[in-house]
Design an enzyme around this catalytic site. Structure first.
Site, PDB file in Angstrom:
ATOM      1  N   TYR A  35      18.209  13.550  62.864  1.00  0.00           N
ATOM      2  CA  TYR A  35      17.294  12.488  62.459  1.00  0.00           C
ATOM      3  C   TYR A  35      17.685  11.134  63.046  1.00  0.00           C
ATOM      4  O   TYR A  35      16.864  10.231  63.149  1.00  0.00           O
ATOM      5  CB  TYR A  35      17.237  12.357  60.938  1.00  0.00           C
ATOM      6  CG  TYR A  35      16.783  13.580  60.182  1.00  0.00           C
ATOM      7  CD1 TYR A  35      16.064  14.601  60.794  1.00  0.00           C
ATOM      8  CD2 TYR A  35      17.091  13.717  58.828  1.00  0.00           C
ATOM      9  CE1 TYR A  35      15.663  15.721  60.077  1.00  0.00           C
ATOM     10  CE2 TYR A  35      16.686  14.830  58.110  1.00  0.00           C
ATOM     11  CZ  TYR A  35      15.984  15.840  58.740  1.00  0.00           C
ATOM     12  OH  TYR A  35      15.600  16.938  58.020  1.00  0.00           O
TER      13      TYR A  35
ATOM     14  N   HIS B 206      21.275  23.617  60.548  1.00  0.00           N
ATOM     15  CA  HIS B 206      19.882  23.186  60.482  1.00  0.00           C
ATOM     16  C   HIS B 206      18.876  24.280  60.834  1.00  0.00           C
ATOM     17  O   HIS B 206      17.737  24.256  60.379  1.00  0.00           O
ATOM     18  CB  HIS B 206      19.687  21.980  61.411  1.00  0.00           C
ATOM     19  CG  HIS B 206      18.574  21.075  61.007  1.00  0.00           C
ATOM     20  ND1 HIS B 206      18.569  19.721  61.258  1.00  0.00           N
ATOM     21  CD2 HIS B 206      17.410  21.307  60.367  1.00  0.00           C
ATOM     22  CE1 HIS B 206      17.463  19.180  60.790  1.00  0.00           C
ATOM     23  NE2 HIS B 206      16.730  20.126  60.247  1.00  0.00           N
TER      24      HIS B 206
END
Length: 320
Positions: free
Chosen positions: A79, A134
């Site tokens: 991010y 992830h």
């Protein structure tokens, strides 16, 4: 720099004094509790690179979310927003033990230790409550067994308290469980009425793996006009709730850890009221949805399947 104010205990002590006041929690396989509603610093806030200009709005939103009562921050290395999150946390003046921090690894693999050290430095904390892999779609040079072994070593060292995965399918979990010394405590996946993944949820339940869900408001934000709309509108009108609250409560009442986000205080208050209602606390949401309402949303959602994220990795065509 350490940004936590008020709590002067060292890292080990602060882990044990964790308190998530007024927030319903889910017990993880590691024995630790995770607040069931999380504030996400990805997707909406995602930046292409860490060098992209500082997002003051995100920093302010993190501060606002913590001030409103959120006690779970959902982050990820990809991010590129850890600096903004750190600023927001610094301004919130909370003890470290009051906030549950999740982060995720992928883009910098196979360097598990170096990436985690950088994340901790950017956030200004000595440990993470939860670290996730992830996705099962690893970059070239990374191998699942070694990546997981390195994540396990972070738990052994106390740098990370629990480890888990994200976007894993049943076959991915089976592969991991075949060799994992420390089992994943959670699997965070896209979860909304149009992507219920019942087989996956059942597998996780049977193996003591909690489920977290992102994009719970998908039928309101990206897939409007489907069969869920009328059902959610009816329930919202009958209960004097917003449609967002109905959808969040639908996920929460199924035991899912729900990740959501907003930059607006009134929306954040709305989401927290939904969490209180789903937990049976009454308040603005007036208590949980009925079993019939939960079932009606599930049945309507089952009429359509839609996945927004990681489509190419799951073998799906790009969205038009």
């Amino acid at each position: 720099t350490t940004w936590w104010k008020g709590c002067r205990c060292q890292a080990a002590a602060s882990r044990d004094c964790a308190t998530y006041a007024d927030m319903n929690s889910v017990k993880l396989g590691s024995g630790r509790a995770i607040p069931q509603l999380g504030f996400g610093a990805g997707t909406t806030w995602w930046k292409r690179t860490p060098e992209t200009s500082f997002n003051d709005e995100l920093a302010a939103s993190v501060r606002t979310a913590l001030g409103a009562g959120f006690r779970h921050l959902d982050l990820a290395d990809m991010y590129n927003t850890d600096r903004e999150v750190a600023r927001g946390m610094s301004d919130a003046s909370l003890d470290r033990g009051q906030v549950f921090i999740t982060s995720k690894l992928l883009k910098s693999l196979p360097d598990v230790h170096g990436t985690t050290k950088r994340i901790l430095g950017d956030l200004g904390t000595s440990y993470l409550d939860l670290l996730l892999l992830h996705a099962p779609f690893l970059p070239e040079g990374a191998e699942l067994r070694q990546v997981w072994r390195d994540m396990e070593s972070l738990v052994d060292a106390g740098t990370v308290l629990s480890i888990g995965v994200s976007n894993f399918r049943v076959q991915d979990l089976k592969e991991l469980l075949a060799f994992a010394r420390i089992k994943p405590v959670i699997n965070q996946v896209e979860f909304h009425p149009y992507l219920q993944q019942r087989e996956l949820h059942g597998f996780c339940r049977d193996h003591g793996i909690a489920v977290a869900g992102y994009s719970g408001l998908m039928s309101l934000t990206h897939k409007t006009g489907g069969p869920v709309d009328a059902v959610v509108e009816r329930i919202a009108a009958a209960r004097a709730l917003t449609q967002s609250q109905v959808l969040l409560m639908w996920g929460l009442q199924q035991g899912v850890v729900v990740i959501t986000t907003s930059g607006k205080r009134d929306r954040l208050d709305e989401y927290l009221a939904a969490a209180a209602g789903a937990a049976g606390g009454g308040g603005a949401a007036g208590g949980p949805l009925s079993d019939a309402d939960v079932a009606a949303i599930s049945a309507a959602g089952a009429q359509l399947e839609f996945r927004k994220f990681w489509r190419s990795d799951f073998g799906l065509p790009p969205l038009q």
